[in-house]
Scaffold this motif. Structure first.
Motif, PDB file in Angstrom:
ATOM      1  N   SER A  87       8.768  18.963  14.271  1.00 23.51           N
ATOM      2  CA  SER A  87       9.218  18.919  13.327  1.00 23.51           C
ATOM      3  C   SER A  87       9.309  19.884  12.404  1.00 23.51           C
ATOM      4  O   SER A  87       9.343  21.439  12.598  1.00 23.51           O
ATOM      5  CB  SER A  87       7.467  18.163  12.418  1.00 23.51           C
ATOM      6  N   PRO A  88      10.684  19.400  11.488  1.00 25.25           N
ATOM      7  CA  PRO A  88      10.780  20.837  10.218  1.00 25.25           C
ATOM      8  C   PRO A  88       9.674  21.151   9.151  1.00 25.25           C
ATOM      9  O   PRO A  88       9.674  21.903   8.565  1.00 25.25           O
ATOM     10  CB  PRO A  88      11.915  19.374   9.264  1.00 25.25           C
ATOM     11  N   GLY A 102       8.053  24.805   6.247  1.00 29.93           N
ATOM     12  CA  GLY A 102       9.283  24.879   6.806  1.00 29.93           C
ATOM     13  C   GLY A 102       8.648  24.995   7.929  1.00 29.93           C
ATOM     14  O   GLY A 102       8.078  26.090   8.312  1.00 29.93           O
TER      15      GLY A 102
END
Length: 249
Positions: A87-88, A102
């Protein structure tokens, strides 16, 4: 014109989006499950393991001169989390698991390319029966695929004044560890093969391996972890880790 065509082909080739990596070795580690592995290398100095090379790399030429270095970079694959995707945004345990960052601002295992990087201390190089590196302070799961080994260069790899963001300081928990009489007896029985078992357990528990969401809980709760071939059970209450059982499997 021919030069331009050649240049264009070279650029197209060099900008490929897919690469093939080969497993060179596998880590042999006391951590038999992801739970209880320290979140950074070097935090548990008594975590001793080996990097065991595959047959095609089982030759002393590959490590000639490596014994001149005290520490190594180990590049590896987060093989147990690959299927879970990425996932970002992730929730770093260092921030209690409640803040999103992030993925490239973290060392999360859930990455677009599941590659990890750890610094370990080189203790010895063993050539027989197979080529392997004995290392200290590792944070790798047992059987982790290793894709590269490089020497650590103090002048280039260490920046004392670098900023560490939200992880600027070594984590501390303030947790103490005590052992039951039965647990101490079991440790004494293992002194020949595992002379540092007690210190190893203490260092692992000092990192507080519990899930982030449970660390603020004040209720006593029992936990278990696998180190080497031992099933270790302990209870957390206030600021105390109480180890009450160590069973060899």
């Amino acid at each position: 014109m021919k030069f331009l065509l050649h240049f264009a082909k070279h650029i197209a080739f060099s900008m490929t989006n897919t690469w093939s990596l080969q497993t060179l070795a596998y880590a042999r580690s006391p951590y038999r499950q992801k739970f209880a592995i320290p979140r950074q290398p070097g935090l548990v100095k008594h975590a001793v393991g080996t990097i065991e090379f595959l047959p095609e790399f089982n030759h002393e030429d590959f490590v000639r001169g490596l014994d001149d270095f005290s520490h190594l970079w180990i590049h590896f694959i987060f093989h147990e989390t690959v299927k879970k995707g990425w996932s970002p945004l992730v929730r770093p345990p260092r921030l209690g698991g409640n803040v999103r960052k992030g993925v490239f601002a973290t060392r999360s295992t859930f990455r677009p390319n599941p590659i990890g990087l750890s610094v370990v201390e080189l203790i010895d190089i063993e050539y027989r029966p197979n080529l392997r590196l004995k290392v200290r302070g590792l944070d790798l799961l047992d059987h982790t695929p290793v894709i590269d080994v490089k020497p650590y260069l103090p002048y280039a790899d260490a920046y004392p004044n670098a900023r560490g963001g939200y992880a600027d300081h070594r984590p501390t928990t303030g947790l103490r560890t005590e052992f039951s009489t039965e647990a101490l007896h079991q440790i004494a029985q293992e002194q020949i093969e595992f002379p540092h078992l007690k210190a190893f357990i203490e260092e692992v528990l000092a990192q507080d391996p519990r899930p982030a969401y449970q660390k603020d809980a004040h209720l006593a709760k029992d936990y278990g972890m696998h180190l080497y071939h031992f099933n270790i059970k302990w209870r957390v209450e206030d600021n105390l880790n109480y180890v009450f059982s160590i069973e060899a499997e």
